[in-house]
Design a protein around this motif. Structure first.
Motif, PDB file in Angstrom:
ATOM      1  N   PHE A 199      37.398 -67.132   0.926  1.00 38.22           N
ATOM      2  CA  PHE A 199      37.206 -66.265   2.099  1.00 38.22           C
ATOM      3  C   PHE A 199      38.511 -65.590   2.511  1.00 38.22           C
ATOM      4  N   GLU A 200      39.630 -66.270   2.344  1.00 35.43           N
ATOM      5  CA  GLU A 200      40.920 -65.639   2.615  1.00 35.43           C
ATOM      6  C   GLU A 200      41.121 -64.429   1.700  1.00 35.43           C
ATOM      7  N   HIS A 201      40.850 -64.597   0.413  1.00 30.28           N
ATOM      8  CA  HIS A 201      40.964 -63.482  -0.535  1.00 30.28           C
ATOM      9  C   HIS A 201      39.973 -62.368  -0.189  1.00 30.28           C
ATOM     10  N   PHE A 202      38.760 -62.759   0.165  1.00 33.97           N
ATOM     11  CA  PHE A 202      37.705 -61.811   0.520  1.00 33.97           C
ATOM     12  C   PHE A 202      38.136 -60.946   1.709  1.00 33.97           C
ATOM     13  N   GLY A 257      48.189 -67.703   1.936  1.00 37.07           N
ATOM     14  CA  GLY A 257      47.638 -68.942   2.455  1.00 37.07           C
ATOM     15  C   GLY A 257      47.917 -70.134   1.556  1.00 37.07           C
ATOM     16  N   SER A 258      48.717 -71.060   2.048  1.00 33.68           N
ATOM     17  CA  SER A 258      49.021 -72.331   1.383  1.00 33.68           C
ATOM     18  C   SER A 258      49.962 -73.070   2.326  1.00 33.68           C
ATOM     19  N   GLY A 259      50.593 -74.135   1.872  1.00 30.56           N
ATOM     20  CA  GLY A 259      51.568 -74.795   2.730  1.00 30.56           C
ATOM     21  C   GLY A 259      52.698 -73.838   3.097  1.00 30.56           C
ATOM     22  N   ILE A 282      49.524 -67.487   8.467  1.00 28.08           N
ATOM     23  CA  ILE A 282      49.271 -66.143   7.936  1.00 28.08           C
ATOM     24  C   ILE A 282      48.649 -66.316   6.544  1.00 28.08           C
ATOM     25  N   ASP A 283      47.421 -65.814   6.357  1.00 29.49           N
ATOM     26  CA  ASP A 283      46.737 -65.957   5.073  1.00 29.49           C
ATOM     27  C   ASP A 283      46.877 -64.723   4.192  1.00 29.49           C
ATOM     28  N   GLY A 284      47.185 -63.600   4.801  1.00 26.51           N
ATOM     29  CA  GLY A 284      47.387 -62.365   4.057  1.00 26.51           C
ATOM     30  C   GLY A 284      48.518 -61.581   4.673  1.00 26.51           C
ATOM     31  N   LEU A 285      49.384 -61.017   3.829  1.00 24.47           N
ATOM     32  CA  LEU A 285      50.568 -60.303   4.323  1.00 24.47           C
ATOM     33  C   LEU A 285      50.988 -59.269   3.294  1.00 24.47           C
ATOM     34  N   CYS A 286      51.176 -58.051   3.738  1.00 24.23           N
ATOM     35  CA  CYS A 286      51.695 -57.035   2.826  1.00 24.23           C
ATOM     36  C   CYS A 286      52.377 -55.925   3.608  1.00 24.23           C
ATOM     37  N   ASN A 344      56.620 -70.318   2.930  1.00 22.10           N
ATOM     38  CA  ASN A 344      56.443 -70.493   1.490  1.00 22.10           C
ATOM     39  C   ASN A 344      57.090 -69.330   0.734  1.00 22.10           C
ATOM     40  N   ALA A 345      57.117 -69.440  -0.598  1.00 16.01           N
ATOM     41  CA  ALA A 345      57.845 -68.461  -1.418  1.00 16.01           C
ATOM     42  C   ALA A 345      57.291 -67.051  -1.266  1.00 16.01           C
TER      43      ALA A 345
END
Length: 251
Positions: free
Chosen positions: A32-35, A57-59, A64-68, A132-133
């Protein structure tokens, strides 16, 4: 799907999307995050992109699940790409986009607040949250954009926040006050021309996803051209030169 609160239509669209992008092996929350990321950023970006270009989205994701970062209509994936676009176009019109997605049937004030806090931390000179990275990589691109401020001749960047869940936004006063407070704090940074925080429920994210399937046309500025003589079977033909910033819209 364990722990997922989702209507049948959203669930069906998510299944179709996950199969198309070969992410069926991921858990429903990550799907759903990707969607959400794909549906939202397809509307803002004029070129093709990979799901991994946006997903954070991860540790250590700072809620923030999406960022650009989008410059001149294109999602930027490294600092050199941003510099090249600045040089070739002679200007930078930039938007930074933050997305948080929840597979819950109601909007949460605490989750929205955490999301806004994560955005503020990202924009600060010295982040206090663990990043995260992927977030660190995009922070480098953001810092490069600030360094290239002289190229932002048309406007400062816009900041767009999207909070997505599988419920319905009903203008709850308490939730709206969290959004309004976040808007004021982000506007106070003085970094942006415009700041928006948009809540999306199931109906809105369904509509955006369906629009990605009908993205068949684009608009470009094509000033330096000549009209070619009549060609059989061709309604209209032109020959000319367009700036690179316009050309990338056609990709």
């Amino acid at each position: 799907k364990f722990g997922v609160d989702m209507d049948k239509i959203t669930n069906s669209l998510l299944d179709t999307f996950s199969e198309q992008f070969e992410i069926k092996n991921m858990d429903a929350h990550t799907q759903f995050e990707h969607f959400s990321n794909y549906s939202i950023c397809s509307k803002l970006n004029r070129t093709s992109f990979e799901l991994s270009d946006i997903h954070t989205g991860s540790g250590g994701d700072c809620a923030i699940d999406g960022l650009c970062l989008i410059a001149n209509g294109k999602i930027i994936t490294d600092t050199s790409e941003l510099t090249e676009i600045s040089i070739s176009s002679g200007y930078l019109d930039a938007d930074i986009v933050f997305i948080q997605s929840k597979t819950t049937s109601s909007f949460s004030g605490s989750d929205i607040g955490s999301f806004i806090h994560g955005v503020k931390d990202f924009l600060s000179d010295e982040s206090k949250l663990v990043q995260n990275a992927k977030i660190q990589d995009i922070k480098e691109i953001w810092n490069e954009l600030i360094r290239l401020s002289p190229s932002m001749v048309n406007r400062r960047p816009n900041c767009k926040l999207f909070y997505v869940c599988t419920g319905k936004w009903v203008q709850d006063k308490n939730l709206q006050s969290v959004v309004d407070s976040g808007l004021s704090e982000l506007e106070a940074t003085g970094l942006f021309d415009e700041v928006t925080i948009t809540p999306y429920g199931a109906a809105e994210i369904q509509r955006l996803y369906n629009e990605t399937k009908n993205k068949l046309s684009t608009t470009i500025t094509f000033q330096n051209r000549i009209t070619l003589p009549d060609i059989e079977g061709v309604k209209q033909a032109h020959l000319g030169v367009i700036p690179f910033g316009e050309f990338v819209k056609l990709k």
